[in-house]
Design an enzyme around this catalytic site. Sequence first.
Site, mmCIF file in Angstrom:
data_model
loop_
_atom_site.group_PDB
_atom_site.id
_atom_site.type_symbol
_atom_site.label_atom_id
_atom_site.label_comp_id
_atom_site.label_asym_id
_atom_site.label_seq_id
_atom_site.Cartn_x
_atom_site.Cartn_y
_atom_site.Cartn_z
ATOM 1 N N HIS A 65 35.718 -0.765 15.376
ATOM 2 C CA HIS A 65 36.357 0.249 15.403
ATOM 3 C C HIS A 65 36.408 0.836 16.746
ATOM 4 C CE1 HIS A 65 36.600 0.913 10.733
ATOM 5 N NE2 HIS A 65 37.460 0.229 11.000
ATOM 6 N N ASP A 67 36.101 3.922 17.921
ATOM 7 C CA ASP A 67 35.015 4.909 18.475
ATOM 8 C C ASP A 67 33.624 4.336 18.462
ATOM 9 O OD1 ASP A 67 35.236 4.473 15.538
ATOM 10 O OD2 ASP A 67 33.664 6.225 15.185
ATOM 11 N N HIS A 68 33.599 2.924 18.556
ATOM 12 C CA HIS A 68 32.491 2.344 18.761
ATOM 13 C C HIS A 68 32.655 1.384 20.056
ATOM 14 C CE1 HIS A 68 30.205 3.714 15.220
ATOM 15 N NE2 HIS A 68 31.290 3.848 14.826
ATOM 16 N N HIS A 140 31.627 -1.422 5.144
ATOM 17 C CA HIS A 140 32.352 -0.408 5.847
ATOM 18 C C HIS A 140 33.973 -0.796 5.834
ATOM 19 C CE1 HIS A 140 33.373 2.835 8.293
ATOM 20 N NE2 HIS A 140 33.776 2.247 9.642
ATOM 21 N N ASP A 211 28.448 2.094 10.813
ATOM 22 C CA ASP A 211 29.053 2.851 9.687
ATOM 23 C C ASP A 211 29.014 2.158 8.509
ATOM 24 O OD1 ASP A 211 29.956 4.224 11.886
ATOM 25 O OD2 ASP A 211 32.018 4.092 11.826
#
EC number: 3.1.26.11
Length: 306
Positions: A65, A67-68, A140, A211
């Site tokens: 993802h 944001d990572h 996730h 996550d």
Amino acid sequence: MELVFLGTGAGVPSRGRNVTSIALSMLNERNTIWLFDCGEATQHQIMRSQIKLSKLEKIFITHMHGDHIFGLPGLLSSRSFQGGDSNLTIYGPAGIAEYVETSLRLSGTRLTYKINFEEIEPGLIFEDEMFLVTADDLDHGVRSFGYRIVEKDKQGALNAEKLKADGVEAGPVFQKLKNGEIVTLADGRVIDGKNYIGEPQKGKIISIFGDTKETANELELALNADILVHEATFEGDKAKMAGEYMHSTTLQAANLAKTANVKKLILTHISSRYDRDASKELLIEAKTIFENTEIAYDLAVFPIGE
């Protein structure tokens, strides 16, 4: 060793929290830094910390993802501009190599060092004489990993007081005794270094999760860890919402810490719906289940084992 939280927010950056990245500083142990996830603007956060990109040895990505991972191309480029020339290894799910290589190719970025990619499966992913790292699947929606970093036990200290009491003066012989060797002294005595070495020093265990919603695999990854870093995107009474969005609550993280017998729980990946005051409430509710809980803020530093 210490953990430096470069970004502690969930999904998108906010005024108070950047997106996810955690540095494991091992300058005293191996003179290197390991990075776990690299959200957008991670390199900006590094400039506000004591971390030097030239010390970066490994990057562990939990999942794909944005944001990572969106901070990777810029960070890798800056490392090169700043004189970093040692090889770097990036571990992560399938696709991480294509993402990085495509970003660098399309931007015309040339690095002064080689990147080794390890697209991982569950199990042992790294081991040397000092550390081993294992990974396992979390839950996730997309493939997301949790990492367990185990420091191997260290040799006990040489008992200088006992040696002195036995009439052995400090000198070059101490190094041989520290290595556990059998040594003949100048006066003819033969002594065994193993008799003067204390108990091995237990290595530390750090578990860092990507996550995830609640899943059975978490327990083995977290078991008896000195520090468990776990996401807490939502407050405790939003378990249904957390499950729908494939995330965790404060109480779920705290229950895992208690069940897994960890020493310290650090909550991160906090939703932007919670400002600093609301974040304090998240900590309070987690502590009702697991007292030794902390909530991470950007640039917070946590020594390992303290």
